[in-house]
Design a protein around this motif. Sequence first.
Motif, PDB file in Angstrom:
ATOM      1  N   ASP A 288      31.930  19.477 -25.553  1.00  0.00           N
ATOM      2  CA  ASP A 288      31.306  20.749 -25.905  1.00  0.00           C
ATOM      3  C   ASP A 288      29.935  20.454 -26.498  1.00  0.00           C
ATOM      4  O   ASP A 288      29.680  20.637 -27.700  1.00  0.00           O
ATOM      5  N   ALA A 289      29.052  19.994 -25.627  1.00  0.00           N
ATOM      6  CA  ALA A 289      27.746  19.491 -26.058  1.00  0.00           C
ATOM      7  C   ALA A 289      26.703  19.843 -25.011  1.00  0.00           C
ATOM      8  O   ALA A 289      27.014  20.368 -23.942  1.00  0.00           O
ATOM      9  N   GLY A 290      25.454  19.524 -25.315  1.00  0.00           N
ATOM     10  CA  GLY A 290      24.361  19.820 -24.419  1.00  0.00           C
ATOM     11  C   GLY A 290      23.877  18.601 -23.660  1.00  0.00           C
ATOM     12  O   GLY A 290      24.632  17.653 -23.403  1.00  0.00           O
ATOM     13  N   HIS A 291      22.576  18.597 -23.325  1.00  0.00           N
ATOM     14  CA  HIS A 291      21.981  17.557 -22.494  1.00  0.00           C
ATOM     15  C   HIS A 291      22.091  16.178 -23.144  1.00  0.00           C
ATOM     16  O   HIS A 291      22.379  15.192 -22.476  1.00  0.00           O
ATOM     17  N   PHE A 292      21.836  16.120 -24.448  1.00  0.00           N
ATOM     18  CA  PHE A 292      21.910  14.847 -25.173  1.00  0.00           C
ATOM     19  C   PHE A 292      23.244  14.775 -25.929  1.00  0.00           C
ATOM     20  O   PHE A 292      23.280  14.803 -27.162  1.00  0.00           O
ATOM     21  N   ALA A 293      24.323  14.658 -25.181  1.00  0.00           N
ATOM     22  CA  ALA A 293      25.666  14.664 -25.770  1.00  0.00           C
ATOM     23  C   ALA A 293      25.883  13.507 -26.736  1.00  0.00           C
ATOM     24  O   ALA A 293      26.699  13.612 -27.665  1.00  0.00           O
ATOM     25  N   LEU A 294      25.163  12.420 -26.556  1.00  0.00           N
ATOM     26  CA  LEU A 294      25.317  11.281 -27.458  1.00  0.00           C
ATOM     27  C   LEU A 294      24.957  11.629 -28.893  1.00  0.00           C
ATOM     28  O   LEU A 294      25.466  11.011 -29.835  1.00  0.00           O
ATOM     29  N   GLU A 295      24.077  12.607 -29.066  1.00  0.00           N
ATOM     30  CA  GLU A 295      23.648  12.970 -30.413  1.00  0.00           C
ATOM     31  C   GLU A 295      24.784  13.585 -31.227  1.00  0.00           C
ATOM     32  O   GLU A 295      24.831  13.427 -32.444  1.00  0.00           O
ATOM     33  N   THR A 296      25.680  14.300 -30.574  1.00  0.00           N
ATOM     34  CA  THR A 296      26.722  15.021 -31.317  1.00  0.00           C
ATOM     35  C   THR A 296      28.135  14.514 -31.042  1.00  0.00           C
ATOM     36  O   THR A 296      29.052  14.790 -31.817  1.00  0.00           O
ATOM     37  N   TYR A 297      28.322  13.823 -29.936  1.00  0.00           N
ATOM     38  CA  TYR A 297      29.635  13.251 -29.602  1.00  0.00           C
ATOM     39  C   TYR A 297      29.511  11.742 -29.380  1.00  0.00           C
ATOM     40  O   TYR A 297      30.211  11.177 -28.546  1.00  0.00           O
ATOM     41  N   GLY A 298      28.636  11.130 -30.150  1.00  0.00           N
ATOM     42  CA  GLY A 298      28.369   9.710 -29.964  1.00  0.00           C
ATOM     43  C   GLY A 298      29.570   8.814 -30.174  1.00  0.00           C
ATOM     44  O   GLY A 298      29.805   7.880 -29.401  1.00  0.00           O
ATOM     45  N   ASP A 299      30.354   9.081 -31.207  1.00  0.00           N
ATOM     46  CA  ASP A 299      31.515   8.233 -31.488  1.00  0.00           C
ATOM     47  C   ASP A 299      32.549   8.340 -30.366  1.00  0.00           C
ATOM     48  O   ASP A 299      33.129   7.329 -29.942  1.00  0.00           O
ATOM     49  N   GLU A 300      32.784   9.555 -29.889  1.00  0.00           N
ATOM     50  CA  GLU A 300      33.750   9.746 -28.814  1.00  0.00           C
ATOM     51  C   GLU A 300      33.285   9.069 -27.524  1.00  0.00           C
ATOM     52  O   GLU A 300      34.065   8.418 -26.822  1.00  0.00           O
ATOM     53  N   ILE A 301      32.008   9.210 -27.219  1.00  0.00           N
ATOM     54  CA  ILE A 301      31.474   8.598 -25.994  1.00  0.00           C
ATOM     55  C   ILE A 301      31.482   7.078 -26.111  1.00  0.00           C
ATOM     56  O   ILE A 301      31.798   6.378 -25.150  1.00  0.00           O
ATOM     57  N   ALA A 302      31.156   6.575 -27.284  1.00  0.00           N
ATOM     58  CA  ALA A 302      31.193   5.124 -27.485  1.00  0.00           C
ATOM     59  C   ALA A 302      32.607   4.586 -27.297  1.00  0.00           C
ATOM     60  O   ALA A 302      32.814   3.546 -26.657  1.00  0.00           O
ATOM     61  N   ALA A 303      33.586   5.291 -27.849  1.00  0.00           N
ATOM     62  CA  ALA A 303      34.984   4.845 -27.717  1.00  0.00           C
ATOM     63  C   ALA A 303      35.425   4.848 -26.264  1.00  0.00           C
ATOM     64  O   ALA A 303      36.072   3.885 -25.795  1.00  0.00           O
ATOM     65  N   GLU A 304      35.088   5.900 -25.530  1.00  0.00           N
ATOM     66  CA  GLU A 304      35.448   5.956 -24.113  1.00  0.00           C
ATOM     67  C   GLU A 304      34.730   4.873 -23.319  1.00  0.00           C
ATOM     68  O   GLU A 304      35.293   4.273 -22.391  1.00  0.00           O
ATOM     69  N   THR A 305      33.481   4.629 -23.658  1.00  0.00           N
ATOM     70  CA  THR A 305      32.715   3.597 -22.952  1.00  0.00           C
ATOM     71  C   THR A 305      33.310   2.222 -23.197  1.00  0.00           C
ATOM     72  O   THR A 305      33.444   1.418 -22.266  1.00  0.00           O
ATOM     73  N   LEU A 306      33.711   1.940 -24.433  1.00  0.00           N
ATOM     74  CA  LEU A 306      34.332   0.651 -24.729  1.00  0.00           C
ATOM     75  C   LEU A 306      35.659   0.495 -23.992  1.00  0.00           C
ATOM     76  O   LEU A 306      35.955  -0.574 -23.448  1.00  0.00           O
ATOM     77  N   ARG A 307      36.458   1.565 -23.960  1.00  0.00           N
ATOM     78  CA  ARG A 307      37.719   1.497 -23.222  1.00  0.00           C
ATOM     79  C   ARG A 307      37.465   1.202 -21.752  1.00  0.00           C
ATOM     80  O   ARG A 307      38.170   0.403 -21.123  1.00  0.00           O
ATOM     81  N   PHE A 308      36.458   1.860 -21.199  1.00  0.00           N
ATOM     82  CA  PHE A 308      36.114   1.654 -19.798  1.00  0.00           C
ATOM     83  C   PHE A 308      35.630   0.224 -19.560  1.00  0.00           C
ATOM     84  O   PHE A 308      36.083  -0.451 -18.618  1.00  0.00           O
ATOM     85  N   LEU A 309      34.733  -0.254 -20.401  1.00  0.00           N
ATOM     86  CA  LEU A 309      34.197  -1.607 -20.234  1.00  0.00           C
ATOM     87  C   LEU A 309      35.296  -2.658 -20.308  1.00  0.00           C
ATOM     88  O   LEU A 309      35.271  -3.661 -19.586  1.00  0.00           O
ATOM     89  N   ASP A 310      36.263  -2.414 -21.182  1.00  0.00           N
ATOM     90  CA  ASP A 310      37.360  -3.370 -21.338  1.00  0.00           C
ATOM     91  C   ASP A 310      38.248  -3.472 -20.098  1.00  0.00           C
ATOM     92  O   ASP A 310      38.976  -4.458 -19.933  1.00  0.00           O
ATOM     93  N   THR A 311      38.196  -2.459 -19.230  1.00  0.00           N
ATOM     94  CA  THR A 311      39.018  -2.482 -18.005  1.00  0.00           C
ATOM     95  C   THR A 311      38.330  -3.190 -16.846  1.00  0.00           C
ATOM     96  O   THR A 311      38.981  -3.467 -15.823  1.00  0.00           O
ATOM     97  N   LEU A 312      37.042  -3.473 -16.976  1.00  0.00           N
ATOM     98  CA  LEU A 312      36.301  -4.035 -15.857  1.00  0.00           C
ATOM     99  C   LEU A 312      36.638  -5.508 -15.675  1.00  0.00           C
ATOM    100  O   LEU A 312      36.674  -6.276 -16.649  1.00  0.00           O
ATOM    101  N   PRO A 313      36.854  -5.923 -14.453  1.00  0.00           N
ATOM    102  CA  PRO A 313      37.156  -7.352 -14.208  1.00  0.00           C
ATOM    103  C   PRO A 313      35.912  -8.194 -14.366  1.00  0.00           C
ATOM    104  O   PRO A 313      34.797  -7.748 -14.083  1.00  0.00           O
ATOM    105  N   ASP A 314      36.087  -9.400 -14.874  1.00  0.00           N
ATOM    106  CA  ASP A 314      34.972 -10.348 -14.923  1.00  0.00           C
ATOM    107  C   ASP A 314      34.682 -10.838 -13.519  1.00  0.00           C
ATOM    108  O   ASP A 314      35.598 -11.111 -12.744  1.00  0.00           O
ATOM    109  N   LYS A 315      33.403 -10.941 -13.215  1.00  0.00           N
ATOM    110  CA  LYS A 315      33.012 -11.419 -11.871  1.00  0.00           C
ATOM    111  C   LYS A 315      32.416 -12.815 -11.977  1.00  0.00           C
ATOM    112  O   LYS A 315      31.843 -13.172 -12.972  1.00  0.00           O
TER     113      LYS A 315
END
Length: 315
Positions: A288-315
């Motif tokens: 529930d945010a605007g164009h710069f969602a990181l400004e108001t939902y930064g912690d949530e986006i960071a957590a989701e990004t870390l979860r996503f990064l942790d699933t990526l296979p090493d190449k």
Amino acid sequence: MSHSLSRLPTLATAAVAAAIAAAEPAAASRAVQSRTVKINGVELFYREAGPSNAPTVLLLHGFPSSSHMFRNLIPQLSERYHVIAPDYPGFGYTVAPADFSYTFASIADLIDAFTQTIGVRQYTLFVQDYGGPVGFRLAVKHPERLQGLVIQNAVANVEGWSPDAVKQLAPFWKERNTETEKPIRALLTADTTRFQYEHGTTRPQNLSPDAWTMDQAGLDRPGNDAIQLDYFFDYQNNVAAYPAWGEFLKQKQPPTLIVWGRNDPFFTLKGVEYFRNLLPNATVHDYDAGHFALETYGDEIAAETLRFLDTLPDK
């Protein structure tokens, strides 16, 4: 017995010193470093943090911001990942040379050369707004380097634009002159810059005035208006490339996370639908945010990004 007891403070001090010494490299790796490197005549500024031997996340900023928009995200990601965030020419602290071609293709070429110069061979792209056309060009040019993709309010389909935004840009793209420039120049004003941060936010208390103040200071530099007009005029070449980018995503199916401010006045949820259709395995979160969602939902986006990064296979 007394001899052993007398050694306890010394042993404890040694243990504490060893623990501090062990922690120092980790703390240093999380500290955000400000760096400059010369790439093809451009003095390019970038922020860097995290262990240099960890997988790299390349953060590509949007308009009218700079790497400053990632100021809170970088320390959160860099606990486990190597994070770099460059400023494009005309934004932030990167020098804007007179002979630079202010197009998105030129930015992509510059960032391509930048990653190679600093020794980054593979990366996950985190793209927002202008970062989309820069990042999609990098992905198409070097698919072997792309480990993952995080998309935050960056579109690759015309339907993803709001009708008002298309209406504002179409005359300018058709014929560039003083009259058609007027609506585009309005996008460079302090009121519009602040609007981009405040519109659609449901957490106004999380907004920092530093964000739009920093952005506007960059826009107001002498000669920067001409640079920004060049970028806006060139954006039509991004639109022309949308089909090719869509085909790339459809064929390659890179691991993708989509984090989106659903109240964006420029890029609508139809942009998310488009990516969902192309990338059925993508993970999608909207806020529930605007164009710069990181400004108001930064912690949530960071957590989701870390979860996503942790699933990526090493190449």
